[in-house]
Design an enzyme around this catalytic site. Structure first.
Site, PDB file in Angstrom:
ATOM      1  N   TYR A 107      25.472 -39.376  41.512  1.00 22.79           N
ATOM      2  CA  TYR A 107      25.987 -38.125  41.869  1.00 22.79           C
ATOM      3  C   TYR A 107      26.020 -38.153  43.382  1.00 22.79           C
ATOM      4  CZ  TYR A 107      24.735 -36.765  37.194  1.00 22.79           C
ATOM      5  OH  TYR A 107      24.890 -36.718  35.787  1.00 22.79           O
ATOM      6  N   CYS A 138      32.885 -39.448  33.063  1.00 24.39           N
ATOM      7  CA  CYS A 138      31.812 -38.998  33.733  1.00 24.39           C
ATOM      8  C   CYS A 138      30.486 -39.550  33.068  1.00 24.39           C
ATOM      9  CB  CYS A 138      31.674 -37.458  33.216  1.00 24.39           C
ATOM     10  SG  CYS A 138      31.881 -37.268  31.479  1.00 24.39           S
TER      11      CYS A 138
END
Length: 168
Positions: A107, A138
């Site tokens: 992230y 994702c």
């Protein structure tokens, strides 16, 4: 379409696609593919105002490409997308599309890529709200230590997708 319309109101057609990881709801707007959600995925729209149209050319193209992906014959999707989200979310989703199959990124790496290195939690929230599972990858975002962290479709699906891509 107005900016205040929900995704359920913006969609012009929908179709259901069986997949090895469970049914996927595909939805489109006039501008492109706006949704690909696993049946029990978090943030799955409860109901779309669009008619069921499995013969819609864009939805057929999306289904074909998803099937090719699951067969191991495709690693990149070539579909017009109409991603409904904030400018920040859209920046995150564009960054996800740059992560190649077989690769994972943290992230924090995604946050740096979009020029917001301090926004790691906000990036995580945007990743979790991705409306186009599998196609906007994702599932390729992992914790800083490489651990599999949240996935709106469930960690078992995330693990299966990364295994299919050779990342695990």
């Amino acid at each position: 379409m107005t900016p205040t319309q929900s995704i359920a109101q913006r969609c012009t057609a929908q179709a259901h696609l069986p997949s090895p990881l469970g049914p996927i709801l595909l939805a489109r707007t006039q501008a492109g593919l706006a949704g690909a959600w696993f049946e029990d995925q978090k943030w799955h729209p409860s109901e779309l105002d669009a008619p069921e149209q499995p013969e819609d050319p864009l939805l057929q193209q999306a289904a074909t490409q998803i099937n090719e992906y699951f067969a191991g014959d495709r690693t990149h999707f070539e579909l017009p997308l109409d991603l409904q989200g904030t400018p920040f979310q859209q920046a995150v989703w564009r960054a996800l599309c740059a992560i190649d199959a077989g690769i994972t990124e943290s992230y924090a790496t995604v946050a740096r890529r979009i020029g917001a290195p301090q926004a790691v939690r906000a990036v995580g929230a945007a990743v979790g709200r991705n409306p186009v599972s599998v196609i906007v990858p994702c599932h390729r975002v992992v914790g800083a230590d490489g651990s599999l962290t949240g996935y709106a479709g469930g960690l078992e699906r995330k693990r299966a997708l990364l295994t299919l891509e050779g990342a695990l």
